[in-house]
Each structure stands twice: as C-alpha cells, then as structure tokens.
Design a protein around this motif. Structure first.
Motif, PDB file in Angstrom:
ATOM      1  N   GLN A  80      -2.201   5.560   0.763  1.00  8.98           N
ATOM      2  CA  GLN A  80      -1.090   4.620   0.619  1.00  8.98           C
ATOM      3  C   GLN A  80      -0.110   5.201  -0.391  1.00  8.98           C
ATOM      4  O   GLN A  80      -0.417   5.251  -1.592  1.00  8.98           O
TER       5      GLN A  80
ATOM      6  N   LYS B 202       2.894   1.493   3.511  1.00  9.90           N
ATOM      7  CA  LYS B 202       1.732   0.969   4.224  1.00  9.90           C
ATOM      8  C   LYS B 202       0.483   1.800   3.953  1.00  9.90           C
ATOM      9  O   LYS B 202       0.568   2.974   3.596  1.00  9.90           O
TER      10      LYS B 202
ATOM     11  N   PHE C 181      -2.578  -0.584   9.624  1.00  6.41           N
ATOM     12  CA  PHE C 181      -1.952  -1.597   8.787  1.00  6.41           C
ATOM     13  C   PHE C 181      -0.450  -1.623   9.014  1.00  6.41           C
ATOM     14  O   PHE C 181       0.197  -0.592   9.160  1.00  6.41           O
TER      15      PHE C 181
ATOM     16  N   PRO D 184      -7.906  -2.431   0.321  1.00  7.07           N
ATOM     17  CA  PRO D 184      -7.923  -3.667   1.110  1.00  7.07           C
ATOM     18  C   PRO D 184      -9.334  -4.245   1.208  1.00  7.07           C
ATOM     19  O   PRO D 184     -10.323  -3.518   1.126  1.00  7.07           O
ATOM     20  N   ARG D 185      -9.368  -5.561   1.380  1.00 10.32           N
ATOM     21  CA  ARG D 185     -10.655  -6.256   1.488  1.00 10.32           C
ATOM     22  C   ARG D 185     -10.637  -7.143   2.715  1.00 10.32           C
ATOM     23  O   ARG D 185      -9.692  -7.909   2.917  1.00 10.32           O
TER      24      ARG D 185
ATOM     25  N   GLY E  72       2.399  -6.143   6.062  1.00 12.84           N
ATOM     26  CA  GLY E  72       1.723  -7.244   5.401  1.00 12.84           C
ATOM     27  C   GLY E  72       2.671  -8.324   4.910  1.00 12.84           C
ATOM     28  O   GLY E  72       3.898  -8.208   4.986  1.00 12.84           O
TER      29      GLY E  72
ATOM     30  N   TYR F 218      -1.339  -9.726   2.307  1.00 16.95           N
ATOM     31  CA  TYR F 218      -2.251 -10.089   3.396  1.00 16.95           C
ATOM     32  C   TYR F 218      -1.790  -9.392   4.677  1.00 16.95           C
ATOM     33  O   TYR F 218      -0.632  -9.505   5.083  1.00 16.95           O
ATOM     34  N   TYR F 219      -2.724  -8.678   5.293  1.00 11.67           N
ATOM     35  CA  TYR F 219      -2.415  -7.899   6.477  1.00 11.67           C
ATOM     36  C   TYR F 219      -3.092  -8.488   7.709  1.00 11.67           C
ATOM     37  O   TYR F 219      -4.287  -8.802   7.680  1.00 11.67           O
TER      38      TYR F 219
ATOM     39  N   TYR G 287      -6.904  -8.688   6.385  1.00  9.68           N
ATOM     40  CA  TYR G 287      -7.331  -8.045   5.154  1.00  9.68           C
ATOM     41  C   TYR G 287      -6.419  -8.520   4.027  1.00  9.68           C
ATOM     42  O   TYR G 287      -5.270  -8.893   4.236  1.00  9.68           O
ATOM     43  N   GLN G 288      -6.965  -8.421   2.811  1.00 11.18           N
ATOM     44  CA  GLN G 288      -6.246  -8.799   1.592  1.00 11.18           C
ATOM     45  C   GLN G 288      -6.217  -7.570   0.686  1.00 11.18           C
ATOM     46  O   GLN G 288      -7.206  -6.820   0.621  1.00 11.18           O
ATOM     47  N   GLN G 289      -5.096  -7.354   0.027  1.00 12.93           N
ATOM     48  CA  GLN G 289      -5.027  -6.236  -0.913  1.00 12.93           C
ATOM     49  C   GLN G 289      -4.360  -6.673  -2.203  1.00 12.93           C
ATOM     50  O   GLN G 289      -3.208  -7.118  -2.193  1.00 12.93           O
TER      51      GLN G 289
END
Lengths: 115, 109
Positions: free
Chosen positions: A37, A42, B99, B44-45, B102, B86-87, B36-38
């Motif tokens: 990243q 992205k 990705f 990312p999670r 987001g 949030y993706y 996913y959340q980052q």
C-alpha cells in the motif's frame, strides 16, 4: 488469538539495495500473500504462494521481486534492487483457504522507505 | 472481478448505527461479498462475508438484497475506535483480494 507477524516494522534502504521483508504466518495456514500500500493509495495484491510455489502474481511483481518460504514458519519477500517507487507499506497475509471463506489474516506491515 | 462503488467518506457520532452501501452491479454468480476494516498504519482486518440475504456476527451485519447488485454493511452503536476505512470486496472465494478505495468512516464524540 493467533496472528501474523512481520519484521522489521520499518526498513530504510538506499535505492539499488536489496531488502528482505519477513513474515511469520499463522501456523496452520497454507496460503500466503504479499500486498503493498503506497501512502494514501489502495492496498494492492502482489503475490500468492501455496505449496512452495507462486500460485498467482500481479503485474507489479516483476523480476525484481521474489518470495520464499525458507523453513516451516517464515515467508519472505525480497526486492533485489529497490527503486524509489517501492516505498510503501508491505503487508503479509495468510489464510486457511478452505473455500468456505474469503478471510485472510494480515500482519501489521513493514514500512519500506527507499531513499 | 466485479467493480464496486462505495462512498468515499462518512461521518457519524458515537452510539449511532453506521450503514455503508456498496454497489456491485456486475456481480457474478460465484462471487461473494466481503468487508474488511483498516485502521491507520495497520493491515486490513476481515469483518464479515456473505452471499445473499443477511449475515450477522458479533461485529456487524451484512444485508444483501435478492438481486445482489448492492450490499450494506451495518455497524451498530459505533465508538471512536470504529474510525477506520471500510472496504467492500466482491469476488470468488479462495482468491486474491482486490481492494478499492474504501469508505473512510469518522466517528465523532
């Protein structure tokens, strides 16, 4: 809870130098990935790895990049001759990939700065 | 891979419910929808994944209409620590993750 670990957290290198980024995936996972990243951009897929070979790679993953699983726990990304544009956060991820989930577990990342 | 469109950013307040809608008009039959959340400077999670109707876990709910051309991630009673990107990802299982930009969610006190 098991987690993916990465070292170092921050790597500074000069243009043209080789760097190796290290990752320890979750122990029972079989599929491994590298993403990067660039700041403010992205998350981009680089490569996936399974059964000791690359299963897929992106156009970013050119001949300057290589991956290896040298032992039963580590998974490494090598950049042979770094360029300024390689500066980014590099994330390792792993998954069980049982085809019932899209869940990949990401590490905290290594920030690579090429000067 | 199906192209996804989601808002660039959203603001909310602590204790409110946050709903983020993602459009994926060209979703394929074998595609799943995953969120996913980052957090800043973190990887990312995974939050939640679904194929159709509604999925709920301890973190969020995912609503998918019958035509599957969109989906909505619902975060109940957000706190300041839910501030993140949030993706929405759409694709077949067991594949690389692609990705987009987001949605940057800012939770205010």
């Amino acid at each position: 809870e098991p987690e993916v670990t990465q070292t170092p957290s921050h790597q500074v290198t000069q243009m043209g130098q080789e760097v190796i980024l290290r990752c320890v995936p979750i122990s029972n996972h079989l599929y491994f990935y590298w993403y990067r990243q660039i700041l403010g951009q992205k998350v981009e897929f680089l490569v996936s790895f399974y059964n000791n070979e690359i299963s897929e790679k992106s156009e970013i993953f050119d001949d300057q990049f290589s991956v290896e699983r040298p032992d039963g726990s580590n998974f490494t990304l090598k950049i042979r001759s770094t360029k300024l544009e390689d500066s980014a956060m590099y994330f390792c991820a792993s998954s069980e990939r049982d085809y019932q989930s899209y869940e990949q577990y990401f590490g905290p990342g290594t920030r690579l700065t090429v000067t | 891979l199906a192209k996804t469109t989601q808002p660039i950013s959203m603001d909310s307040y602590e204790g409110q419910e946050v709903n983020i809608t993602c459009s994926h008009n060209n979703i394929a039959t074998n595609d799943y929808i995953t969120w996913y959340q980052q957090f800043p400077s973190q990887g990312p999670r995974f939050i939640i994944q679904g194929y159709k109707t509604k999925v709920t876990n301890e973190v969020a709910s995912l609503f998918i209409p019958a035509d599957r051309k969109s989906s909505t991630l619902s975060l109940p009673r957000v706190s300041l620590s839910d501030t993140a990107v949030y993706y929405c990802l759409v694709g077949p299982l067991g594949n690389k993750l692609t990705f987009g930009g987001g949605t940057r969610v800012l939770v205010k006190p």
